[in-house]
Design a protein around this motif. Sequence first.
Motif, PDB file in Angstrom:
ATOM      1  N   ARG A  34     -18.130 -15.749  10.750  1.00 55.69           N
ATOM      2  CA  ARG A  34     -17.025 -16.659  11.027  1.00 55.69           C
ATOM      3  C   ARG A  34     -17.426 -18.126  10.907  1.00 55.69           C
ATOM      4  O   ARG A  34     -16.648 -19.009  11.260  1.00 55.69           O
ATOM      5  CB  ARG A  34     -16.485 -16.384  12.436  1.00 55.69           C
ATOM      6  CG  ARG A  34     -15.904 -14.993  12.593  1.00 55.69           C
ATOM      7  CD  ARG A  34     -15.658 -14.640  14.038  1.00 55.69           C
ATOM      8  NE  ARG A  34     -15.210 -13.266  14.185  1.00 55.69           N
ATOM      9  CZ  ARG A  34     -15.116 -12.604  15.339  1.00 55.69           C
ATOM     10  NH1 ARG A  34     -15.468 -13.229  16.463  1.00 55.69           N
ATOM     11  NH2 ARG A  34     -14.702 -11.368  15.374  1.00 55.69           N
ATOM     12  N   GLN A  35     -18.664 -18.357  10.468  1.00 54.59           N
ATOM     13  CA  GLN A  35     -19.177 -19.720  10.300  1.00 54.59           C
ATOM     14  C   GLN A  35     -19.074 -20.509  11.617  1.00 54.59           C
ATOM     15  O   GLN A  35     -18.624 -21.652  11.652  1.00 54.59           O
ATOM     16  CB  GLN A  35     -18.431 -20.440   9.177  1.00 54.59           C
ATOM     17  CG  GLN A  35     -18.615 -19.771   7.820  1.00 54.59           C
ATOM     18  CD  GLN A  35     -17.912 -20.529   6.704  1.00 54.59           C
ATOM     19  OE1 GLN A  35     -17.221 -21.504   6.951  1.00 54.59           O
ATOM     20  NE2 GLN A  35     -18.121 -20.073   5.474  1.00 54.59           N
ATOM     21  N   GLN A  36     -19.515 -19.845  12.691  1.00 53.49           N
ATOM     22  CA  GLN A  36     -19.500 -20.473  14.017  1.00 53.49           C
ATOM     23  C   GLN A  36     -20.919 -20.496  14.591  1.00 53.49           C
ATOM     24  O   GLN A  36     -21.140 -20.189  15.765  1.00 53.49           O
ATOM     25  CB  GLN A  36     -18.569 -19.697  14.957  1.00 53.49           C
ATOM     26  CG  GLN A  36     -17.104 -19.740  14.525  1.00 53.49           C
ATOM     27  CD  GLN A  36     -16.207 -18.882  15.410  1.00 53.49           C
ATOM     28  OE1 GLN A  36     -16.681 -18.058  16.200  1.00 53.49           O
ATOM     29  NE2 GLN A  36     -14.905 -19.065  15.269  1.00 53.49           N
ATOM     30  N   VAL A  37     -21.863 -20.869  13.754  1.00 50.49           N
ATOM     31  CA  VAL A  37     -23.260 -20.907  14.177  1.00 50.49           C
ATOM     32  C   VAL A  37     -23.475 -22.094  15.106  1.00 50.49           C
ATOM     33  O   VAL A  37     -23.140 -23.233  14.776  1.00 50.49           O
ATOM     34  CB  VAL A  37     -24.193 -21.010  12.962  1.00 50.49           C
ATOM     35  CG1 VAL A  37     -25.653 -21.091  13.407  1.00 50.49           C
ATOM     36  CG2 VAL A  37     -23.982 -19.808  12.035  1.00 50.49           C
ATOM     37  N   ALA A  38     -24.025 -21.822  16.285  1.00 54.23           N
ATOM     38  CA  ALA A  38     -24.285 -22.881  17.265  1.00 54.23           C
ATOM     39  C   ALA A  38     -25.506 -23.689  16.847  1.00 54.23           C
ATOM     40  O   ALA A  38     -26.321 -23.235  16.037  1.00 54.23           O
ATOM     41  CB  ALA A  38     -24.488 -22.271  18.649  1.00 54.23           C
ATOM     42  N   VAL A 151     -30.839 -26.359  13.610  1.00 49.52           N
ATOM     43  CA  VAL A 151     -30.582 -25.255  14.554  1.00 49.52           C
ATOM     44  C   VAL A 151     -31.847 -25.054  15.386  1.00 49.52           C
ATOM     45  O   VAL A 151     -32.947 -24.899  14.828  1.00 49.52           O
ATOM     46  CB  VAL A 151     -30.212 -23.947  13.828  1.00 49.52           C
ATOM     47  CG1 VAL A 151     -30.099 -22.797  14.838  1.00 49.52           C
ATOM     48  CG2 VAL A 151     -28.907 -24.118  13.070  1.00 49.52           C
ATOM     49  N   PHE A 152     -31.694 -25.071  16.700  1.00 52.12           N
ATOM     50  CA  PHE A 152     -32.820 -24.843  17.608  1.00 52.12           C
ATOM     51  C   PHE A 152     -32.706 -23.437  18.206  1.00 52.12           C
ATOM     52  O   PHE A 152     -31.616 -23.029  18.646  1.00 52.12           O
ATOM     53  CB  PHE A 152     -32.823 -25.865  18.751  1.00 52.12           C
ATOM     54  CG  PHE A 152     -33.138 -27.263  18.302  1.00 52.12           C
ATOM     55  CD1 PHE A 152     -34.459 -27.704  18.273  1.00 52.12           C
ATOM     56  CD2 PHE A 152     -32.134 -28.137  17.901  1.00 52.12           C
ATOM     57  CE1 PHE A 152     -34.755 -28.999  17.864  1.00 52.12           C
ATOM     58  CE2 PHE A 152     -32.429 -29.428  17.486  1.00 52.12           C
ATOM     59  CZ  PHE A 152     -33.746 -29.858  17.463  1.00 52.12           C
ATOM     60  N   ILE A 153     -33.821 -22.726  18.205  1.00 56.12           N
ATOM     61  CA  ILE A 153     -33.871 -21.397  18.836  1.00 56.12           C
ATOM     62  C   ILE A 153     -35.042 -21.402  19.811  1.00 56.12           C
ATOM     63  O   ILE A 153     -36.200 -21.531  19.407  1.00 56.12           O
ATOM     64  CB  ILE A 153     -34.050 -20.272  17.792  1.00 56.12           C
ATOM     65  CG1 ILE A 153     -32.983 -20.368  16.694  1.00 56.12           C
ATOM     66  CG2 ILE A 153     -33.982 -18.910  18.488  1.00 56.12           C
ATOM     67  CD1 ILE A 153     -33.179 -19.372  15.563  1.00 56.12           C
ATOM     68  N   SER A 168     -27.579 -25.425  29.606  1.00 60.13           N
ATOM     69  CA  SER A 168     -26.150 -25.693  29.448  1.00 60.13           C
ATOM     70  C   SER A 168     -25.813 -26.164  28.036  1.00 60.13           C
ATOM     71  O   SER A 168     -24.641 -26.148  27.647  1.00 60.13           O
ATOM     72  CB  SER A 168     -25.699 -26.743  30.467  1.00 60.13           C
ATOM     73  OG  SER A 168     -26.328 -27.993  30.217  1.00 60.13           O
ATOM     74  N   ARG A 169     -26.801 -26.593  27.275  1.00 60.18           N
ATOM     75  CA  ARG A 169     -26.584 -27.055  25.901  1.00 60.18           C
ATOM     76  C   ARG A 169     -26.873 -25.957  24.880  1.00 60.18           C
ATOM     77  O   ARG A 169     -26.877 -26.224  23.679  1.00 60.18           O
ATOM     78  CB  ARG A 169     -27.460 -28.280  25.617  1.00 60.18           C
ATOM     79  CG  ARG A 169     -27.006 -29.540  26.350  1.00 60.18           C
ATOM     80  CD  ARG A 169     -28.049 -30.625  26.300  1.00 60.18           C
ATOM     81  NE  ARG A 169     -27.531 -31.924  26.739  1.00 60.18           N
ATOM     82  CZ  ARG A 169     -27.385 -32.304  27.997  1.00 60.18           C
ATOM     83  NH1 ARG A 169     -27.745 -31.467  28.967  1.00 60.18           N
ATOM     84  NH2 ARG A 169     -26.897 -33.488  28.312  1.00 60.18           N
ATOM     85  N   CYS A 170     -27.161 -24.742  25.342  1.00 57.42           N
ATOM     86  CA  CYS A 170     -27.521 -23.633  24.447  1.00 57.42           C
ATOM     87  C   CYS A 170     -26.597 -22.441  24.683  1.00 57.42           C
ATOM     88  O   CYS A 170     -26.016 -22.281  25.754  1.00 57.42           O
ATOM     89  CB  CYS A 170     -28.963 -23.172  24.691  1.00 57.42           C
ATOM     90  SG  CYS A 170     -30.224 -24.447  24.580  1.00 57.42           S
ATOM     91  N   GLN A 171     -26.501 -21.599  23.667  1.00 58.00           N
ATOM     92  CA  GLN A 171     -25.928 -20.273  23.859  1.00 58.00           C
ATOM     93  C   GLN A 171     -27.054 -19.359  24.335  1.00 58.00           C
ATOM     94  O   GLN A 171     -28.055 -19.188  23.641  1.00 58.00           O
ATOM     95  CB  GLN A 171     -25.311 -19.746  22.563  1.00 58.00           C
ATOM     96  CG  GLN A 171     -24.008 -20.401  22.194  1.00 58.00           C
ATOM     97  CD  GLN A 171     -23.289 -19.673  21.070  1.00 58.00           C
ATOM     98  OE1 GLN A 171     -23.618 -18.535  20.720  1.00 58.00           O
ATOM     99  NE2 GLN A 171     -22.292 -20.324  20.483  1.00 58.00           N
ATOM    100  N   HIS A 172     -26.872 -18.774  25.510  1.00 55.70           N
ATOM    101  CA  HIS A 172     -27.953 -18.017  26.143  1.00 55.70           C
ATOM    102  C   HIS A 172     -27.763 -16.517  25.894  1.00 55.70           C
ATOM    103  O   HIS A 172     -26.711 -15.956  26.196  1.00 55.70           O
ATOM    104  CB  HIS A 172     -27.964 -18.298  27.653  1.00 55.70           C
ATOM    105  CG  HIS A 172     -29.069 -17.605  28.378  1.00 55.70           C
ATOM    106  ND1 HIS A 172     -29.089 -17.460  29.750  1.00 55.70           N
ATOM    107  CD2 HIS A 172     -30.201 -17.005  27.922  1.00 55.70           C
ATOM    108  CE1 HIS A 172     -30.180 -16.810  30.106  1.00 55.70           C
ATOM    109  NE2 HIS A 172     -30.863 -16.519  29.012  1.00 55.70           N
TER     110      HIS A 172
END
Length: 557
Positions: A34-38, A151-153, A168-172
Amino acid sequence: MEYQVSARKFRPGTFEELIGQPHVVQTLRNAILRQQVAHAYLFSGMRGVGKTTAARILAKALNCEKGPTPEPCGQCEACLEITRGNSVDVIEIDGASNTGVDDVRELRENVKFSPFRGTYRIYIIDEVHMLSNSAFNALLKTLEEPPAHAVFIFATTEVHKIPPTITSRCQHFNFRRIPRREIIARLQEVVTHVGVMINERSLGAMAKASEGSMRDALSLLDQAVAFGGQSIAEHDVDEMLGAVPDELVGRIVQTVVTQDPAAAVTLVGEVVDHGYDLRAYCGAVVERMRHLMIAAVVPGFEQAQGLMDLPDEDVKHLLTEAKSFSVEQVQETFHLFAQAEDRLRSTAHPRFIFEVAAVRAARLRQSGAQVLPQAETGRRPSPPVQKPPTANAPRAARPAAEAKPAPQPGPASPGSPPAIREEDWQRVVDSVIQNSPNIGTFLEMGTLVKIEGNQVIVGFPKTAAVACSRIQKEETRALIAKACQTVTGASIHLRVVELTGEPGDGLTIRQVRNKRREEDDEALLAQARANPMVKHAMELFGGEVVKASRPSETKEA
């Protein structure tokens, strides 16, 4: 070719190959489609469950020549470079080695540059919780407003150490322990690929020892191959892991079935003589009793298989073995060994502790604690007519429902003395605890409601349901009545009821005994201090009497 360990050689390269984390795979695949890469992801979980592997697969999916795609080809130059670890667009940083603020400042300067080959510039920071507070603070602004191509992982085993301003700034994503059956299936694929002969039970032992870590399981497999070669026997795996053989665990269970305490003690000696760790052995017995409880209560093989997470052969064996037990007996045996396992952590005499638990488990029926068949214990008693509480009963100890009513002689007529006094009842309890500790332990959890005529009423709160079930057995009540006849010469009928009110409102039998013991000790101490000889000694030598005890009474032959 240079040797590669299995954890690296068989590392998943696509989302489909990543096992045990379906919630992570589905979310990342959908985000790419869906091209919704965080711009920032946080992967947390125990060691060896796929955090760094998932980060590399995500990097391939974003930078593949066919992508971004949830199914990277693995053959293009970008995918091959990421696999080899030399991609200029995927920067892997060890958080444990680059903890300072200067390292993060350098990262902030480099993140501005556009990717060299792919679509994204990806930063994978492993063990990110090792960064210093100043380093985290330096990273905040970049995480909040990163360049579109960055992109940070972040990967960590200790997510609680990461500041909330970062999370809070990441998808966990919380990576779970990998189920044992999935680890066994993966190990089976690996041994088939490399041509190693090993049975499923041995693979199960490795999966159990890995505690949900796929990397640990593959490392154990490499160790087993080095130990036993291309054909690995089951005893080789047990010896390598230092695990207690399953046969010894089964034998201790059989001593419970056959009620053979002598065999139980002999078996404990055999375990010690072979050098096995008694804590590990006790833990294995506790796990076996848990599996037997599951086998005793679930309706069939499929449900038991899902709950036990064991090879099919072991599940079938446990379902057969569970027919030798009732649910209550399994629960009580589990309680005995779980209690022993807890005490083994701090005792200087582990063998003695385990021997006592084994003997008590093997004497559950011999001690008068025969568990009734399941069909009988499943009956629900009908509540009797509620009577107003008497003045003698504690406020919280009002019977709500009799656990097992039976027609018995009623209370004595008004004015007639009770069959026994409360002091006599305490002596009966002491006798039961001394001669039948299994019964005494459960009896102490109850509260003496009242004594009327030849009837003693004992109540149990809902929190002591197992103890209530045990004491209400006819065999148990008969044993207590026999103890009363021996101690006081009087016959009683024990009535078991369920208590209403808040737990802890009334004193339990154990609390009453402890209070009585404390009062006796205080009285004895006061008597000792008042003794003229003791007073004279204190005047001569000084000091104070802080404890007094009676000499042991000599029993007549």
